[in-house]
Write a protein that holds these residues in place. Structure first.
Motif, short mmCIF file in Angstrom:
data_model
loop_
_atom_site.label_atom_id
_atom_site.label_comp_id
_atom_site.label_asym_id
_atom_site.label_seq_id
_atom_site.Cartn_x
_atom_site.Cartn_y
_atom_site.Cartn_z
N GLU A 66 0.84 -1.20 0.00
CA GLU A 66 0.00 0.00 0.00
C GLU A 66 0.87 1.25 0.00
O GLU A 66 0.56 2.24 -0.67
N ARG A 344 -4.39 7.55 -0.65
CA ARG A 344 -4.48 6.33 0.13
C ARG A 344 -4.94 5.23 -0.80
O ARG A 344 -5.85 5.43 -1.61
N TYR A 345 -4.30 4.12 -0.65
CA TYR A 345 -4.56 2.98 -1.53
C TYR A 345 -4.66 1.79 -0.61
O TYR A 345 -3.74 1.50 0.13
N ARG A 346 -5.79 1.16 -0.63
CA ARG A 346 -5.98 0.07 0.32
C ARG A 346 -6.51 -1.15 -0.43
O ARG A 346 -7.40 -1.02 -1.27
N ARG A 348 -8.40 -4.68 0.00
CA ARG A 348 -9.12 -5.56 0.92
C ARG A 348 -8.77 -6.98 0.53
O ARG A 348 -9.26 -7.51 -0.46
N ASN B 60 -14.64 -3.90 4.75
CA ASN B 60 -13.29 -3.35 4.61
C ASN B 60 -13.07 -2.29 5.66
O ASN B 60 -13.96 -1.48 5.91
N THR B 62 -10.19 0.63 6.69
CA THR B 62 -9.00 1.29 6.18
C THR B 62 -8.55 2.34 7.18
O THR B 62 -9.38 3.03 7.77
N GLN B 144 -8.13 -6.79 10.62
CA GLN B 144 -7.97 -5.49 9.95
C GLN B 144 -7.63 -4.39 10.95
O GLN B 144 -6.84 -3.51 10.66
N ILE B 148 -4.31 -2.02 11.16
CA ILE B 148 -4.29 -0.56 11.26
C ILE B 148 -3.49 -0.13 12.47
O ILE B 148 -2.73 0.84 12.42
#
Lengths: 386, 218, 166, 397, 213
Positions: A66, A344-346, A348, B60, B62, B144, B148
């Motif tokens: 990312e 931002r590049y995410r 999943r 998801n 983020t 997740q 983070i």
């Protein structure tokens, strides 16, 4: 308390250090282990051969995909997405392209959509065959199903190579379409491959489906309940094996999947056997979709002429795009600040999120079951660790 | 699903919660709701359990880092200069505190709708990086949120097992923050025209005055 | 006293001595297995094939493994330390010498030693089988019954513990 | 006796005659010792060669089953591949874990190989070709087999590795469990033959009525016994699908995880030699040993038949290995105690009934029923208890 | 019946065993050094630089614009511009790369450099026998090793190369036509000037107008 545990305890082989657990055997499965599908590690605490605790350890393949993408142009990340789930690069490309198209509001020409569906479903075919091969390998079937799977995968990879130039790192999709059009004769070749696929599936099924040892090893092993599957964000064939009726191709109506008649197989037990069978059945449906797509594919441009290759700058904003990847819901979340690089590049990663429930599935099972359960989850470490 | 309607519905049913609708200018049209940390869990539970919403699938999560900005302003200030009060022009730098943001994309498996986008922001990027964990509500948040925490440094209160996920446990910094500086002492792969090589060589020569060995000197 | 007998005797005695003297309990069992094997070969040398092979099958194949399992299940590092006290050693030696003396006395005074060359026993397996099935059929059956009972009892006990654990 | 018959007889006895001829040059006092050395050397050479051949055959056969060539680079058709493998394992570094018990770690593979070779002492490889004709030959064979457990334990324990230990425990549990049905399955033959001598057993089978031989496998109890014996033998020699002790995908390589180089090769050798020995015993007990399958084929040398049968059994082993996934530990145990053991016991009863019934059609029907019905019942019992079945799936619309 | 599935599986492997002797579909192995798979036209591995004509230095299409260097995702291209200029294929004076290195141990064969190149100067090669024990010497391709002729390009990617050639020919024709027109205009002007008996002495040399971009 079984003999192996006690024996290990008597050898004083670093027993689990928690109080009351000193009679247990703690082994590290991985990162170098034949059936962890890459450099994955499970710290397993065993009572005999029964799993008492299992903690997955990630990150051996972590390269901060990312962060790299944030320092890269939008297009520059496309080849990196190939390397996420390196078994199915084309669906990764697709998901990323879809997210960017949502972000920038790009329309995809019809022929390109067909191309995407064809390549995406071919990817699903080869991923599922290989997965079943790997699963059997984990079960100790000395490579025969895996070799059959690879034989079939080679044929599909040849198609990919003829179309995209590379067998695995395809880098094929572009924002607003695809990179190159079909070369001459490709479609006929692909039709032949797809037409031969059901025969291969028949052989595969007669080799595996009714095998008593396989049924004994997989049925009622690693049962995942429907509720837990939804709560834990399990997606793709794994969720559907637990009876979760959720296929993003049907739910999101993305691309042109509405035009094809196909069914979504659902399991009712949620065990390893169901996961295995759902994938077999999905392959048959994919063959169906492929036949329809290759019949109907129209002529036309393959890329939206308005999109630029260089200097692509979407307006500020954000978008989350997702597709039904072979392993589950593959999504890309992008935040743009108007610069050529995503802010931002995410990703999943379906593989990672499907691993959430690994411990729940393995508790109380045998060591031999761990590898089978892990195999049925279908992970690729390139995607898990990113 | 109209986000406005959902917002007013939540506000009516979760007393005291402050929601803010954040518009998304991009063509995707995925607008989001900014939650306040105190009522986030209640809102999440409401979203999950209300029969007409049923956002049971947290797809998801983020993390986004919004570093603080420094805004310089020129202000005229009266000051004693050499005993004489004068009007002097001074640049004053005011810092807008940054925050870490966590974005949730929720879908409904039962109703087959979505996504609804939720966001939460921390107070700042140093001490106040606490946010409530959604793991008790959606299991999918477990790994997740750990990720983070690992990459951004958001502390999720109520997470059952908040450890680093991808980096090793002894690692100090948070690599996905915008102000993260690459260490220059990692195992570099020497390539022909690589700035990393230069930096590593520099680092090595600082760390030990003896010249690096032949292989490293390449 | 042939050479082969000497070799086997030394092997057996060395094995059993090592079984007593070694510090590592697993080593002891392995040495004991060697001793068992030596005894089995002595039987074979005497022409008692059935007994010899049964000795290997039962003692080396089963009893040694059983002993190993027993050690693994019970012992830990603390119990490994041998009694270092001098008196225990002395007492042990005295007992050993006493037993040896009694046995030696019995052997020397018995009539068997008078025979210079013992007649070669010609017991075939068939004869043993006949003996077991005709003359000793009752003891055999009783033993079998006893062992079966013990086996079932062990299974029952194990099953009880399994349920406790659940 | 015609000239031709004499020639075939000489061909059949060529090894025996050669040995006698060689020994005749030696002084009488040395003859027994030299005879023993000669036969031991012959057996080691023959079966080590067979081992090399089998590894090649296995890799090629598996390759073909998996749609690839298998080794074909070293020598013509890859014939020298085993040689290359041997050289490779000899020249590899021999790594001993630092905490390992060095002496035991070293002795384990040696004991394994020695024990597995000792079994050949009682196997009649051809007519008059048996090293020692003991009157308790079968017992000797199983006694020696039990030594392998000790070797396996030594390997697993001395490595001081958790995977090795798990593998050793699995292996010992498996070997002990399957030794019981293995021995019980062979007891039927002993009952019928009335002898523990392997030579006597083969001689009994090497007779013909018409063209058909009197192999024990051609009787209901013999067939069931053979099938049970082979299943147990597969488990005893840790072959797929019973290869749990070295289940690669689970516990790396089981009890020899921590072995490398030549010691690893020794384990490999020991395992294959053990497999040949058990297969040889199966041939001796049920498949008429060295006897020809039809009376008109007796002119072919007897040792040829023995090795032909052995290779057939090995091929079946390879075939099974190429097809089946591995069982799990509890399933393995269930099979041993819930299926194999009752079946072998019932088979004993069947054999007894066969023995006391008059020869004829009725005997066949009664004994076949006695074998087939429990087999089906026990089999479906296993299946029913686990409730596994082929499932049907529904589709969402 | 227990064992039915196992027997089915055994039959399947047996079928494949014998099938591998008769059917080419089943035994797809290619014995690599002796046999080669037919070259697939779209195949790509590492980039190379195309030159026209016979001399690789003269005919090099690359004008050191450094777009590929900037766009390369793993940053494996290194370019140094030349100080002087040389005429390119269209006759225009251009700078050229003094150094052009591609580190193929870093390159990931994504062909983004090819896509972004406005001069059709960099294309993807098919040469995969690149393994070497010299990590730095052999895997860092310099300008000379990178340069391959247009004929070679036509040989490995015929469809793509002929399209490129056609496009370039078209552009060249356009340019020539333009130059011709300009020359005609000039000639006409000169003629006119001559007719006016007032020759333009300081007419600047005609540059081909228009960028191929």
């Amino acid at each position: 308390m079984s003999t192996a545990t006690l024996a290990a305890a008597s050898l004083n082989l670093e027993p689990a250090n928690e109080s009351g657990m000193d009679q247990l055997l703690e082994i590290a499965m991985g990162p170098q282990h034949p059936s962890t599908h890459g450099v994955f590690r499970m710290n397993v605490v065993l009572d005999g051969e029964r799993v008492v605790r299992l903690k997955p350890v990630f990150g051996y393949l972590h390269r901060n995909h990312e962060k790299i993408a944030e320092n890269e142009t939008y297009l520059g990340s496309m080849p990196y997405t190939d390397r996420l789930d390196y078994m199915c690069p084309l669906t990764n490309n697709w998901a990323y392209a879809l997210a960017v198209e949502k972000l920038a509001g790009i329309q995809v020409p019809e022929r390109a959509e067909y191309l995407r569906v064809i390549t995406g479903e071919l990817t699903r075919l080869q991923n599922h065959t290989c997965l079943i091969g790997f699963l059997m390998q984990d079960m100790g079937a000395s490579g025969t199903p895996l070799m059959y799977a690879f034989r079939q995968r080679e044929i599909i990879l040849d198609l990919f190579e003829a179309l995209t130039g590379a067998r695995m790192m395809c880098n094929y999709m572009r924002f607003g379409g695809c990179r190159v059009d079909l070369p001459a004769g490709w479609l006929d070749q692909a039709k032949k491959v797809v037409a031969g696929f059901p025969r291969f599936l028949d052989e595969y099924e007669s080799l595996l489906v009714s095998n008593e040892i396989l049924m004994d090893r997989t049925q009622d092993v690693g049962v995942l309940s429907k509720e837990l599957a939804i709560s834990a964000g399990i997606s793709g064939p794994m969720a559907r094996a637990s009876g979760v009726d959720y296929d993003i191709r049907k739910v999101d109506h993305y691309s042109i999947y509405d035009r094809f008649a196909f069914r979504v197989p659902l399991g009712s037990h949620g065990d390893v056997y169901d996961r295995f069978m759902i994938r077999l059945l999905e392959m048959r449906e994919s063959v169906n979709i492929l036949q329809q797509a290759m019949r109907d594919i129209p002529e036309g441009p393959i890329v939206d002429p308005k999109t630029k290759i260089r200097g692509f700058r979407p307006k500020p904003g954000e978008a989350y795009g997702r597709i039904e990847g072979p392993k589950g819901e593959l999504g890309f979340y992008l935040v743009s600040d108007g610069s050529p690089n995503p802010y931002r590049y995410r990703v999943r990663p379906p593989s990672l999120i499907n691993l959430t429930i690994l411990e729940d599935l393995c508790l109380g099972r045998n060591v031999a079951d761990i590898v089978v359960i892990l195999g049925s989850i279908d992970i690729v470490m390139g995607e898990v660790d990113r | 699903m109209n986000l406005e309607a959902i917002k007013s519905e939540i506000e009516a049913n979760v007393p005291g919660c402050r929601l803010e609708l954040i518009a998304n200018p991009s063509p995707s049209g995925q607008h989001s709701l900014l939650l306040d940390a105190e009522h986030a869990s209640a809102v999440a539970l409401y979203l999950r359990d209300t029969p007409n919403l049923r956002f049971d699938f947290c797809s998801n999560i983020t993390g986004i880092d919004w570093p603080g900005k420094e805004v310089s302003q020129k202000i005229k200030v009266r000051k004693l200069v050499d005993g004489v009060e004068q009007e002097v022009e001074e640049t004053r730098i005011t810092t807008i505190p940054g925050s870490l943001e966590v974005v949730y994309h929720l879908y409904s498996v039962e109703k087959k709708h979505g996504p609804i986008v939720l966001r939460m922001r921390t107070k700042d990027r140093d001490a106040g990086v606490h946010l409530p964990s959604f793991t008790p509500i959606w299991r999918s948040a477990e790994l997740q949120e750990r990720e983070i925490f690992d990459l951004f440094g958001v502390l999720f209160d109520g997470h059952p097992d908040l450890r680093r996920l991808l980096m090793w446990d002894e690692f100090q910094d948070y690599p996905m923050r915008r102000d993260y500086v690459d260490p220059d002492d990692y195992e570099y792969e020497p390539t022909a025209h690589d700035a990393v090589l230069q930096r590593a060589r520099q680092h090595l020569s600082q760390a030990n005055p003896v010249q690096p060995s032949e292989g490293e000197a390449r | 006293m042939t050479t082969s007998f000497m070799i086997l005797a030394v092997l057996t005695v060395a094995g059993t001595a090592a079984a007593m003297g070694l510090r590592n309990a697993v080593h002891c069992v392995l040495a004991l297995a060697l001793g068992f094997a030596g005894i089995a070969m002595l039987y074979l040398q005497l022409g008692a094939q059935f007994v010899g092979f049964t000795q290997i099958l039962v003692y080396v194949g089963a009893v040694a493994i059983l002993a190993v399992f027993a050690i693994m299940m019970t012992h830990n590092d603390k119990s490994m330390a041998l009694p270092d006290s001098h008196s225990a050693w002395v007492a042990g030696c005295i007992v050993a010498v006493a037993v040896f003396a009694v046995l030696a006395r019995a052997i020397v005074s018995s009539s068997a030693s008078a025979q210079t060359q013992p007649p070669q026993p010609a017991a075939t397996v068939q004869q043993i089988g006949n003996a077991l099935m005709h003359r000793f059929v009752m003891p055999l059956e009783i033993m079998g019954l006893l062992l079966t009972a013990a086996l079932i009892g062990a299974v029952v006990i194990a099953m009880d513990r399994r349920e406790e654990m659940k | 006796m015609t000239h031709l018959a004499l020639m075939t007889q000489h061909l059949d006895q060529i090894f025996v005659l050669t040995s006698h001829w060689l020994l005749s040059y030696l002084p009488i006092a040395l003859q027994p010792l030299c005879s023993a050395i000669l036969s031991v050397a012959a057996i080691i050479i023959a079966f080590a060669t067979l081992f090399a051949l089998t590894t090649l055959l296995e890799r090629k056969g598996l390759g073909r089953m998996q749609n690839r060539y298998g080794p074909n680079r070293v020598g013509p058709c890859g014939l020298f591949q085993p040689l290359a493998d041997g050289v490779k394992s000899l020249t590899k570094e021999d790594i001993v874990p630092i905490r390992a018990d060095r002496a035991v770690h070293f002795m384990a593979p040696v004991l394994l190989v020695a024990a597995s070779f000792m079994g050949y002492a009682v196997l009649p490889i051809g007519r008059n070709m048996v090293m020692v004709d003991m009157n308790a030959g079968v017992l000797f064979f199983f006694a020696i087999g039990s030594l392998m457990e000790l070797a396996v334990f030594m390997a697993g324990w001395s490595s001081r590795s958790k995977y090795s230990l798990l593998g050793a425990m699995r292996a010992i549990a498996q070997m002990i469990s399957y030794e019981v049905p293995l021995v019980l399955a062979s007891v039927v033959v002993l009952m019928q033959a009335g002898s523990l001598s392997t030579v006597a057993i083969v001689n009994m089978q090497a007779t013909y009525s018409g063209i058909w031989p009197h192999w024990f496998v051609f009787t209901p109890w013999g067939f069931a016994g053979f099938a049970l014996f082979m299943i147990a033998a597969t488990a005893e020699s840790n072959r797929s699908p019973f290869d749990l002790p070295e289940g690669e995908s689970e516990i790396i390589a089981g009890y020899y995880t921590e072995y490398s180089g030549f010691k690893f090769a020794l384990f490999f050798l020991g395992e294959y030699i053990g497999m040949f020995a058990t297969s040889g015993m199966a041939i001796t007990l049920f498949l008429g040993g060295w006897s020809a399958p039809f009376s008109f084929l007796t002119w072919i040398p007897s040792y040829f038949w023995f090795f032909a049968k052995l290779l057939t059994i090995i091929s079946v082993f390879i075939w099974i290995r190429g097809t089946l996934p591995r069982l799990r530990m509890d399933q393995l145990m269930n099979l041993a105690w819930q299926f194999m053991l009752p079946m072998t016991l019932l088979n004993l009863l069947t054999t007894g009934i066969w023995h006391f019934m008059l020869p004829g059609f009725l005997r066949w029907i009664v004994c076949s029923t006695m074998v087939i019905v429990p087999c089906i019942l026990l089999g479906s019992g296993l299946k029913y208890k686990k409730k596994f079945q082929i499932r049907t799936y529904h589709f969402s619309q | 019946m227990v064992g039915e599935g196992i027997l089915k599986g055994l039959a399947e492997t047996a079928r494949n065993f014998f099938g591998s002797y008769v059917s080419k579909d089943r035994l797809t192995t290619v014995q690599y050094p002796e046999q080669r798979e037919p070259q697939i036209e779209a195949t790509r591995d590492f980039p190379f630089l195309v030159y026209d004509g016979a001399d690789w230095q003269q005919g090099m299409r690359c004008v050191a614009c450094q777009i590929c260097e900037k766009e390369c995702p793993p940053k494996c291209i290194f370019i140094e511009k030349s100080k002087d200029k040389k005429p390119d294929a269209f006759g225009k004076m251009q700078i050229y790369p003094a150094t052009f290195n591609i580190d193929i141990s870093v390159c990931m064969s994504c062909q983004i450099c090819v896509e972004v190149c406005p001069f059709d100067a960099i294309k993807m090669d098919v040469e995969y026998h690149q393994s070497s024990d010299d990590r730095f010497g052999a895997l860092l391709l310099n300008k000379q090793r990178l340069s391959k002729s247009n004929e070679y390009y036509n040989a490995i990617h015929p469809t793509e190369a002929s399209a490129v050639d056609a496009q370039r020919a078209e552009e060249l024709a356009k340019l020539e036509a333009k130059a011709k027109a300009a020359a005609e205009v000039k000639a006409a002007a000169e003629a006119k000037a001559a007719a006016d008996a007032n020759p333009a002495l300081n007419a600047s040399p005609q540059q081909p107008a228009g960028d191929p971009q």
